[in-house]
Write an enzyme that holds these catalytic residues in place. Structure first.
Site, PDB file in Angstrom:
ATOM      1  N   ARG A   1      -5.914   0.549   7.999  1.00 55.74           N
ATOM      2  CA  ARG A   1      -4.626   0.208   7.490  1.00 55.74           C
ATOM      3  C   ARG A   1      -3.729   0.539   9.345  1.00 55.74           C
ATOM      4  O   ARG A   1      -4.110   1.686   9.728  1.00 55.74           O
ATOM      5  CB  ARG A   1      -3.784   0.939   6.719  1.00 55.74           C
ATOM      6  CG  ARG A   1      -4.026   0.268   4.914  1.00 55.74           C
ATOM      7  CD  ARG A   1      -3.224   0.657   4.571  1.00 55.74           C
ATOM      8  NE  ARG A   1      -4.016   0.670   3.612  1.00 55.74           N
ATOM      9  CZ  ARG A   1      -4.438   1.726   2.208  1.00 55.74           C
ATOM     10  NH1 ARG A   1      -4.203   2.729   2.034  1.00 55.74           N
ATOM     11  NH2 ARG A   1      -4.900   1.304   0.510  1.00 55.74           N
TER      12      ARG A   1
ATOM     13  N   ASP B   1       0.408  -1.532   0.137  1.00 54.48           N
ATOM     14  CA  ASP B   1      -0.311  -0.010  -0.479  1.00 54.48           C
ATOM     15  C   ASP B   1       1.172   1.112   0.055  1.00 54.48           C
ATOM     16  O   ASP B   1       0.843   2.659   0.577  1.00 54.48           O
ATOM     17  CB  ASP B   1      -0.974   0.307   1.061  1.00 54.48           C
ATOM     18  CG  ASP B   1      -1.786  -1.143   1.596  1.00 54.48           C
ATOM     19  OD1 ASP B   1      -2.066  -1.424   0.366  1.00 54.48           O
ATOM     20  OD2 ASP B   1      -1.926  -1.764   2.489  1.00 54.48           O
TER      21      ASP B   1
ATOM     22  N   GLN C   1       2.069  -5.965  -3.429  1.00 51.63           N
ATOM     23  CA  GLN C   1       2.587  -6.467  -1.795  1.00 51.63           C
ATOM     24  C   GLN C   1       3.289  -5.439  -1.270  1.00 51.63           C
ATOM     25  O   GLN C   1       3.996  -4.613  -2.238  1.00 51.63           O
ATOM     26  CB  GLN C   1       2.720  -7.181  -1.736  1.00 51.63           C
ATOM     27  CG  GLN C   1       1.459  -8.024  -1.407  1.00 51.63           C
ATOM     28  CD  GLN C   1       0.946  -8.541  -2.132  1.00 51.63           C
ATOM     29  OE1 GLN C   1       1.203  -9.076  -3.861  1.00 51.63           O
ATOM     30  NE2 GLN C   1      -0.961  -8.817  -3.452  1.00 51.63           N
TER      31      GLN C   1
ATOM     32  N   GLY D   1      -4.405  -4.245  -4.517  1.00 52.22           N
ATOM     33  CA  GLY D   1      -5.422  -3.523  -4.859  1.00 52.22           C
ATOM     34  C   GLY D   1      -4.971  -2.516  -5.320  1.00 52.22           C
ATOM     35  O   GLY D   1      -4.428  -1.522  -4.219  1.00 52.22           O
ATOM     36  N   HIS D   2      -4.629  -1.426  -6.586  1.00 54.30           N
ATOM     37  CA  HIS D   2      -3.452  -0.705  -7.127  1.00 54.30           C
ATOM     38  C   HIS D   2      -4.912   0.972  -7.491  1.00 54.30           C
ATOM     39  O   HIS D   2      -5.465   0.200  -8.406  1.00 54.30           O
ATOM     40  CB  HIS D   2      -3.149  -1.230  -8.365  1.00 54.30           C
ATOM     41  CG  HIS D   2      -1.596  -1.701  -8.459  1.00 54.30           C
ATOM     42  ND1 HIS D   2      -0.849  -2.055  -8.368  1.00 54.30           N
ATOM     43  CD2 HIS D   2      -1.527  -1.722  -6.597  1.00 54.30           C
ATOM     44  CE1 HIS D   2      -0.301  -3.242  -7.972  1.00 54.30           C
ATOM     45  NE2 HIS D   2      -0.431  -2.194  -6.613  1.00 54.30           N
TER      46      HIS D   2
ATOM     47  N   LYS E   1       1.752   2.439  -5.272  1.00 53.63           N
ATOM     48  CA  LYS E   1       2.829   2.093  -6.348  1.00 53.63           C
ATOM     49  C   LYS E   1       1.482   2.066  -7.007  1.00 53.63           C
ATOM     50  O   LYS E   1       2.381   2.311  -8.594  1.00 53.63           O
ATOM     51  CB  LYS E   1       3.391   0.518  -5.872  1.00 53.63           C
ATOM     52  CG  LYS E   1       3.793   0.285  -4.871  1.00 53.63           C
ATOM     53  CD  LYS E   1       3.887  -0.923  -4.847  1.00 53.63           C
ATOM     54  CE  LYS E   1       2.851  -1.851  -4.171  1.00 53.63           C
ATOM     55  NZ  LYS E   1       2.832  -1.599  -3.408  1.00 53.63           N
TER      56      LYS E   1
ATOM     57  N   ASP F   1       1.263  15.103   1.065  1.00 54.98           N
ATOM     58  CA  ASP F   1      -0.233  15.739   1.589  1.00 54.98           C
ATOM     59  C   ASP F   1      -0.331  14.839   3.337  1.00 54.98           C
ATOM     60  O   ASP F   1      -0.957  16.491   3.828  1.00 54.98           O
ATOM     61  CB  ASP F   1      -0.677  15.904   0.649  1.00 54.98           C
ATOM     62  CG  ASP F   1      -1.299  14.314  -0.260  1.00 54.98           C
ATOM     63  OD1 ASP F   1      -0.111  13.862  -0.121  1.00 54.98           O
ATOM     64  OD2 ASP F   1      -2.489  14.589   0.398  1.00 54.98           O
TER      65      ASP F   1
HETATM   66  P1  IMP Z   1      -2.808 -12.750   0.960  1.00 57.03           P
HETATM   67  O1  IMP Z   1      -1.922 -12.169   0.668  1.00 57.03           O
HETATM   68  O2  IMP Z   1      -4.121 -12.802   1.666  1.00 57.03           O
HETATM   69  O3  IMP Z   1      -2.255 -14.009   2.231  1.00 57.03           O
HETATM   70  O4  IMP Z   1      -2.133 -11.821   3.381  1.00 57.03           O
HETATM   71  C1  IMP Z   1      -1.180 -12.121   3.524  1.00 57.03           C
HETATM   72  C2  IMP Z   1      -0.198 -10.997   4.133  1.00 57.03           C
HETATM   73  O5  IMP Z   1      -0.623  -9.820   2.965  1.00 57.03           O
HETATM   74  C3  IMP Z   1      -1.634  -9.648   4.729  1.00 57.03           C
HETATM   75  O6  IMP Z   1      -1.095  -9.425   6.373  1.00 57.03           O
HETATM   76  C4  IMP Z   1      -2.343  -8.470   4.763  1.00 57.03           C
HETATM   77  O7  IMP Z   1      -3.070  -8.172   4.739  1.00 57.03           O
HETATM   78  C5  IMP Z   1      -1.597  -8.581   3.491  1.00 57.03           C
HETATM   79  N1  IMP Z   1      -1.217  -8.251   2.653  1.00 57.03           N
HETATM   80  C6  IMP Z   1      -1.505  -9.067   1.176  1.00 57.03           C
HETATM   81  N2  IMP Z   1      -2.070  -8.198  -0.123  1.00 57.03           N
HETATM   82  C7  IMP Z   1      -1.851  -6.924  -0.002  1.00 57.03           C
HETATM   83  C8  IMP Z   1      -1.827  -5.816   0.096  1.00 57.03           C
HETATM   84  O8  IMP Z   1      -1.767  -5.999  -1.753  1.00 57.03           O
HETATM   85  N3  IMP Z   1      -1.398  -4.199   0.367  1.00 57.03           N
HETATM   86  C9  IMP Z   1      -1.680  -4.632   1.716  1.00 57.03           C
HETATM   87  N4  IMP Z   1      -0.734  -5.367   2.700  1.00 57.03           N
HETATM   88  C10 IMP Z   1      -1.307  -6.660   1.371  1.00 57.03           C
END
Ligand code: IMP
Length: 422
Positions: free
Chosen positions: A303, A13, A223, A40-41, A16, A331
């Protein structure tokens, strides 16, 4: 431009999506190489907001080639929904979008197992996105995964699926969850497979052909570094390699074809899910949430938030080989009178300048902070480096220096023009 890997240098997050979108203007091909629809972008084009989970955000610009490469795990149902959503918004997908035939599939039993295992773990849960990512990569490593090319061969798919459903229904029953119907899964996946068929190809050859033609490739990381399966805060990680090396294995483009690695960081730190976050601070979290910021793009979860942590970002710069730093969400700190930055940790009374590998030790680490005066001025209208308040510039220079990577981009808002290039 050249071949660029873009990685998140914190816990995901980092913003990116926005930086990828800005850099995409200068490249020909954008590739996703790991993760799945756990990502999620968020990208704003004018006032239109797009949240992309699997499709590279390059799809929002005309004439860009977008690729989901072999290292990604694909939930076909979710991908079809995403493509339908994009086409409804009149985004042109056909001819621009390609899916690797060797990418593994996320199956319904992966999602259910992800959910059930989290429930069973209770207070030791990881806090996953429940998208089935861990179980899907688990099957890939155990060599019982189903790949895109299997989905496109109806007989082969039915045979493999029958075996996999039988075994996984056993696991699901043991966890107290209902069993899956082979027929229903088969029908839903075959329908999705037919919709995806025109996009499926050998993306390794496609990417190498593009590289030979001198096209520039942007590898879109999902990620962040500390969610990496090998380099993150294990077991509170995702199940793929989110660091720069993952872009090469996840695409088939070798390391010697990579020219630059761009690391993206927020001007502070956030994390979703469980696991240590040494600089976590409830005051900064309250402030950001009150501003309507820092809610997950995939799950909507608030978050966790904290101060910028240069012990962590130094480590990220090292394992990714970060050449350039992009700092986003500056910001978000506009109304903070005193800003703290972690420069070291104190672990059992000893000062430590590097990150411990032991996640339990990291959880016990107390940050040693350096304070910076806040600029207390809105920055969202800044378009050039000199438009930024001097205190904001001093802060940015300091975090880049402490991280050990040159600052090249600063983002002061979600839209494309709220980007400062140095
Ligand atoms: P998973 O990828 O769903 O197995 O989650 C494993 C960990 O990675 C958890 O703490 C999720 O919140 C975190 N996570 C997975 N994808 C994202 C992302 O795109 N952004 C932020 N955290 C993520």
């Amino acid at each position: 431009m050249a071949n660029i890997i873009l990685v998140g240098a914190q816990w995901g997050d980092e913003g990116k999506g926005k930086i990828i979108d800005v850099l995409t203007e200068q490249v020909d091909v954008v590739v996703r190489t790991q993760g799945g629809n756990n990502a999620g972008h968020t990208v704003f084009v004018g006032s239109q907001k797009y949240v992309l989970h699997l499709v590279p955000s390059g799809i929002l610009r005309p004439r860009k080639t977008c690729v989901i490469a072999n290292g990604v795990v694909i939930d076909p149902i979710s991908l079809v929904e995403e493509l339908d959503g994009l086409e409804r918004l009149r985004v042109k997908v056909r001819g621009h979008f390609h899916i690797s035939e060797t990418a593994h599939l996320v199956m319904p039993y992966h999602r259910l197992l992800d959910e059930q295992r989290e429930i069973a773990k209770g207070k030791h849960r990881i806090g996953t996105t429940k998208r089935g990512i861990g179980p899907a990569y688990g099957d890939k490593a155990a060599r019982v995964g189903i790949r895109m090319l299997d989905l496109l061969d109806p007989e082969r798919f039915q045979a493999i699926l029958a075996r996999r459903i039988k075994e996984n229904n056993g696991f699901l029953r043991a966890l107290g969850a209902p069993a899956l119907s082979l027929r229903k899964v088969l029908d839903a996946y075959r329908t999705a497979g037919e919709r995806l068929r025109p996009f499926v190809t050998n993306t390794v050859l496609l990417l190498h052909q593009a590289a030979r033609q001198g096209k520039n490739i942007l590898f879109e990381g999902a990620q962040g570094t500390f969610l990496d399966l090998d380099h993150g805060t294990y077991p509170f990680v995702t199940s793929s390699n989110t660091t720069a090396g993952g872009a090469c294995t996840g695409s088939g483009i070798p390391p010697n074809r990579i020219d630059r690695v761009v690391g993206v960081v927020k001007a502070y730190t956030t994390r979703v899910g469980e696991g240590p976050l040494p600089t976590e601070n409830t005051h900064i979290a309250d402030l950001l949430h009150r501003m309507g910021r820092e809610f997950g793009a995939t799950t909507g979860r608030p978050r966790r938030c904290g101060w910028f942590d240069t012990v962590a970002t130094r480590h990220a710069a090292m394992v990714n080989g970060i050449d350039d730093l992009a700092v986003t969400n500056l910001d978000g700190l506009d109304t903070v009178p005193v800003i703290q930055v972690a420069v070291a940790y104190r672990i059992h009374g000893r000062r430590c300048a590097s990150m411990p590998s032991d996640t339990q030790l990291l959880a016990q680490s107390e940050p040693v902070y350096e304070e910076f005066p806040g600029w207390m001025t809105p920055t969202h209208q800044a378009r050039r480096w000199r438009d930024l308040p001097p205190k904001a510039r001093a802060y940015l220079r300091a975090i880049a220096k402490l991280t050990g990577a040159p600052l090249s981009i600063v983002s002061v808002g979600p839209s494309r023009d709220q980007t400062i290039f140095l």
